[in-house]
Design a protein around this motif. Sequence first.
Motif, PDB file in Angstrom:
ATOM      1  N   THR A   1      12.992   3.437   6.887  1.00 23.45           N
ATOM      2  CA  THR A   1      12.210   4.260   5.955  1.00 23.45           C
ATOM      3  C   THR A   1      12.017   3.494   4.646  1.00 23.45           C
ATOM      4  O   THR A   1      12.843   2.660   4.281  1.00 23.45           O
ATOM      5  CB  THR A   1      12.931   5.584   5.626  1.00 23.45           C
ATOM      6  OG1 THR A   1      14.242   5.263   5.168  1.00 23.45           O
ATOM      7  CG2 THR A   1      13.015   6.494   6.837  1.00 23.45           C
ATOM      8  N   VAL A   2      10.912   3.799   4.000  1.00 21.49           N
ATOM      9  CA  VAL A   2      10.611   3.149   2.724  1.00 21.49           C
ATOM     10  C   VAL A   2      10.496   4.223   1.655  1.00 21.49           C
ATOM     11  O   VAL A   2       9.826   5.227   1.844  1.00 21.49           O
ATOM     12  CB  VAL A   2       9.279   2.355   2.820  1.00 21.49           C
ATOM     13  CG1 VAL A   2       8.941   1.705   1.487  1.00 21.49           C
ATOM     14  CG2 VAL A   2       9.351   1.307   3.920  1.00 21.49           C
ATOM     15  N   GLN A   3      11.229   4.045   0.553  1.00 22.31           N
ATOM     16  CA  GLN A   3      11.156   4.981  -0.578  1.00 22.31           C
ATOM     17  C   GLN A   3      10.151   4.449  -1.586  1.00 22.31           C
ATOM     18  O   GLN A   3      10.214   3.287  -1.975  1.00 22.31           O
ATOM     19  CB  GLN A   3      12.535   5.089  -1.256  1.00 22.31           C
ATOM     20  CG  GLN A   3      13.631   5.698  -0.382  1.00 22.31           C
ATOM     21  CD  GLN A   3      13.457   7.194  -0.204  1.00 22.31           C
ATOM     22  OE1 GLN A   3      13.026   7.877  -1.119  1.00 22.31           O
ATOM     23  NE2 GLN A   3      13.792   7.699   0.983  1.00 22.31           N
ATOM     24  N   TYR A   4       9.191   5.279  -1.985  1.00 20.97           N
ATOM     25  CA  TYR A   4       8.183   4.870  -2.963  1.00 20.97           C
ATOM     26  C   TYR A   4       8.518   5.480  -4.317  1.00 20.97           C
ATOM     27  O   TYR A   4       8.741   6.686  -4.420  1.00 20.97           O
ATOM     28  CB  TYR A   4       6.791   5.314  -2.527  1.00 20.97           C
ATOM     29  CG  TYR A   4       6.355   4.639  -1.247  1.00 20.97           C
ATOM     30  CD1 TYR A   4       5.748   3.388  -1.278  1.00 20.97           C
ATOM     31  CD2 TYR A   4       6.573   5.246  -0.010  1.00 20.97           C
ATOM     32  CE1 TYR A   4       5.361   2.751  -0.109  1.00 20.97           C
ATOM     33  CE2 TYR A   4       6.191   4.620   1.158  1.00 20.97           C
ATOM     34  CZ  TYR A   4       5.586   3.381   1.104  1.00 20.97           C
ATOM     35  OH  TYR A   4       5.209   2.758   2.261  1.00 20.97           O
ATOM     36  N   ILE A   5       8.618   4.655  -5.333  1.00 18.28           N
ATOM     37  CA  ILE A   5       8.932   5.146  -6.686  1.00 18.28           C
ATOM     38  C   ILE A   5       7.617   5.423  -7.403  1.00 18.28           C
ATOM     39  O   ILE A   5       6.767   4.537  -7.522  1.00 18.28           O
ATOM     40  CB  ILE A   5       9.761   4.099  -7.465  1.00 18.28           C
ATOM     41  CG1 ILE A   5      11.056   3.827  -6.685  1.00 18.28           C
ATOM     42  CG2 ILE A   5      10.064   4.578  -8.874  1.00 18.28           C
ATOM     43  CD1 ILE A   5      11.744   2.550  -7.052  1.00 18.28           C
ATOM     44  N   ARG A   6       7.458   6.665  -7.863  1.00 17.54           N
ATOM     45  CA  ARG A   6       6.190   7.041  -8.516  1.00 17.54           C
ATOM     46  C   ARG A   6       6.376   7.228 -10.015  1.00 17.54           C
ATOM     47  O   ARG A   6       7.428   7.581 -10.468  1.00 17.54           O
ATOM     48  CB  ARG A   6       5.666   8.342  -7.901  1.00 17.54           C
ATOM     49  CG  ARG A   6       5.163   8.118  -6.486  1.00 17.54           C
ATOM     50  CD  ARG A   6       4.772   9.433  -5.851  1.00 17.54           C
ATOM     51  NE  ARG A   6       4.484   9.237  -4.443  1.00 17.54           N
ATOM     52  CZ  ARG A   6       3.302   8.843  -3.964  1.00 17.54           C
ATOM     53  NH1 ARG A   6       2.326   8.583  -4.795  1.00 17.54           N
ATOM     54  NH2 ARG A   6       3.107   8.690  -2.668  1.00 17.54           N
TER      55      ARG A   6
ATOM     56  N   ILE B   1       0.870  -1.184   0.000  1.00 15.67           N
ATOM     57  CA  ILE B   1       0.000   0.000   0.000  1.00 15.67           C
ATOM     58  C   ILE B   1       0.905   1.231   0.000  1.00 15.67           C
ATOM     59  O   ILE B   1       1.785   1.362   0.861  1.00 15.67           O
ATOM     60  CB  ILE B   1      -0.916   0.008   1.250  1.00 15.67           C
ATOM     61  CG1 ILE B   1      -1.830  -1.226   1.235  1.00 15.67           C
ATOM     62  CG2 ILE B   1      -1.739   1.294   1.321  1.00 15.67           C
ATOM     63  CD1 ILE B   1      -2.547  -1.485   2.536  1.00 15.67           C
ATOM     64  N   THR B   2       0.699   2.109  -0.985  1.00 15.43           N
ATOM     65  CA  THR B   2       1.546   3.300  -1.079  1.00 15.43           C
ATOM     66  C   THR B   2       0.838   4.517  -0.479  1.00 15.43           C
ATOM     67  O   THR B   2      -0.389   4.543  -0.411  1.00 15.43           O
ATOM     68  CB  THR B   2       1.908   3.596  -2.549  1.00 15.43           C
ATOM     69  OG1 THR B   2       0.689   3.665  -3.278  1.00 15.43           O
ATOM     70  CG2 THR B   2       2.789   2.517  -3.132  1.00 15.43           C
ATOM     71  N   PRO B   3       1.599   5.558  -0.084  1.00 16.38           N
ATOM     72  CA  PRO B   3       0.962   6.747   0.492  1.00 16.38           C
ATOM     73  C   PRO B   3       0.046   7.416  -0.529  1.00 16.38           C
ATOM     74  O   PRO B   3       0.344   7.434  -1.730  1.00 16.38           O
ATOM     75  CB  PRO B   3       2.141   7.655   0.846  1.00 16.38           C
ATOM     76  CG  PRO B   3       3.344   6.793   0.794  1.00 16.38           C
ATOM     77  CD  PRO B   3       3.062   5.679  -0.128  1.00 16.38           C
ATOM     78  N   SER B   4      -1.068   7.962  -0.063  1.00 19.17           N
ATOM     79  CA  SER B   4      -2.016   8.594  -0.982  1.00 19.17           C
ATOM     80  C   SER B   4      -2.069  10.108  -0.790  1.00 19.17           C
ATOM     81  O   SER B   4      -2.715  10.811  -1.558  1.00 19.17           O
ATOM     82  CB  SER B   4      -3.412   8.006  -0.761  1.00 19.17           C
ATOM     83  OG  SER B   4      -3.819   8.224   0.572  1.00 19.17           O
ATOM     84  N   GLU B   5      -1.442  10.623   0.238  1.00 17.17           N
ATOM     85  CA  GLU B   5      -1.546  12.065   0.532  1.00 17.17           C
ATOM     86  C   GLU B   5      -0.204  12.746   0.324  1.00 17.17           C
ATOM     87  O   GLU B   5       0.835  12.151   0.595  1.00 17.17           O
ATOM     88  CB  GLU B   5      -1.988  12.271   1.987  1.00 17.17           C
ATOM     89  CG  GLU B   5      -3.404  11.760   2.227  1.00 17.17           C
ATOM     90  CD  GLU B   5      -3.796  11.782   3.694  1.00 17.17           C
ATOM     91  OE1 GLU B   5      -2.895  11.872   4.556  1.00 17.17           O
ATOM     92  OE2 GLU B   5      -4.990  11.696   3.982  1.00 17.17           O
TER      93      GLU B   5
END
Lengths: 566, 82
Positions: free
Chosen positions: B77-82, A562-566
């Motif tokens: 910490t977790v890095q999210y790739i967009r 689940i990725t951040p949405s805000e």
Amino acid sequence: MRIGFIKLLFLLLLFGIMTRLFYWQVVRADELKAMAEGQHFENLQIPATRGDIKTSDGFSLATSRPNFLLYALPKTLTEQEKKDLATILAKLLSLGEKEYEETLKKEFSEKIAQNLYWVSLVKSLNFDMKNRINSLKLKGIGFSETSSRFYPEGSSSAQLLGFVGSNQRGEDTGYFGLEGFYNGELKGVAGNIRQERDALGLPIIFGQLLGTFKKDGKGLQTNIDRSVQFIVEQTLKRDVEKYGAKAASAIVMDPETGAILAMASYPSYDPANFTKYPKEYYRNPVVADSYEPGSTFKVLVMAAAINEDLVEPDTKCDNCSGPISLGGFNIRTWNNQYKDSITMTETIIHSDNTGMVFAGKKLGIDKLYSYLENFGMGSNTNIDLQDESSADMRPKKEWKEIDLATASFGQGILVTPIQMIRAVATIANGGKLVEPQIAKIIEGDNSNFEIKPKVVREVIRSDTAKILTEMMVKAVDEGEAKFAKPKGFKIAGKTGTAQIPIAGHYDANKTIASFVGFAPADNPKFIMLVRFDQPSSSIFGAETAAPTFFTIAKQLFTYFKITPSE
Amino acid sequence: MNIILKVSGVFLAVLVLLQIWVSHTMITQGSNLKRIEDLERQLSQENLILENEIATTAAFLNIATASASLGFSVPKTVQYIR
């Protein structure tokens, strides 16, 4: 004369033979027949293997391990052979410990010295030791196979699983948890075979084979997610020490289906050695312990008031500028701060008791009572655990205005954690009360039985659920626990700090601190309840249960991708 | 008619002899049957023991201990790739 004498003699002999034949063939016929059958046939008792309890990915949480009973046949041994046998066995089983070897030798010598056909020497030998003894081909001993429960994850989820003990007839029986609830399916049926044998005791291929074969117990695949269970257990174990709590429990559930993904409690016990722990540890507090939920309960009362169109999120309280006097009691807010004209949303955000009394009064006893029943209070959730028990709700006719007021902020009413999480799940899933379920599939030999999710009833409208979700999101973003919230995620939640009634009054320093919430708020993947019993580092749910909730939630976001949405 | 009787008699005699031979041969196979039964039981037990060992090794508790000793830890910490 002589001929007559001989005739008489023969007649007497004939009579004697006939009498003897009558004795063998008629008088002792049944006994001799049984003896002959005993020599020809062997009765075999074949124990059934108890079914495994598995996580949703098929990993065994509880399985069976073969054990062996070592016995001796003293009547088949000479005095010297008895001495030698005791010495050899003691040496092998002591594993080199001299003192223990002497103790064992004495014990075995005493047992083998008895004038008995059969005597038990060791009750629980493992497979390797059995093979080592067997390889020595010792005279006058034998093994009989038994089995014991084995838990690969150690004492993990002990209260969820329950344990296997002996019943009054000495048979393995499941007690508590899943072992108790599904004992009928798990235990199987022992085989009883009657097989014809030859003079050497070997089976005759074309001989008779009578009786019934064993039927192993069915396996149980649960909804428990091994990773979620591990995350919950590890975090809870660490935080129960960190916050100096007397006890703690946590549940993670899929709000849509009621599938229990994880359930953990502390203090716990080792189900393989359950006799070494106090009996109070056996009951699963998640389903068996009732507590006053405190402020987590406010979302249910507010949901009822909004669902009845009695209040709206922006409705202002007209009686919240100070403590409310009712039935000789003063109802205060948790921080003794008051805001005149507080809205219902702010009431939830700041967990304001006076605002809740306002909403509760709008509902009235009849409607509130009806909603509480519909949310499942006062009745079992029918979760598939043996130890579920819930406190009854006080009869409606006994409710007074003060009961309505205190119930509106979660005091003076008893719930179990499983009742609480199920009730809040109605907000997460659009208004449906679901039945919590641990088992997913009962695995048979030829077919599996799938346990389908069950919706009990619709309690609130979906638009009410959406309004409450937004209120709970704001409670997380702007409430007392906002410091611990993972950034970027939309989480709906509510803290709770309930004083514990002791000897007729509430002790302000002894509380049940809890947090219930779900995420992601718009499309919940999980709902979780964390509860600490009498935390000593802080009495507040916002400073104990909420940080634990968010610590677990962060790991679940990664696990569920689940990725951040805000 | 006589031929049929003779053939039937011979056939019957062969059957009786065959039955006697089979019975006498198989009667001694009890030890083999016992050996196979014991072997089956032994292998089932070994399989169960091995399954238990695999489960113990694959248990998260064991993996967590082993990974911690190798220096692995939970990411902070977790890095999210967009």
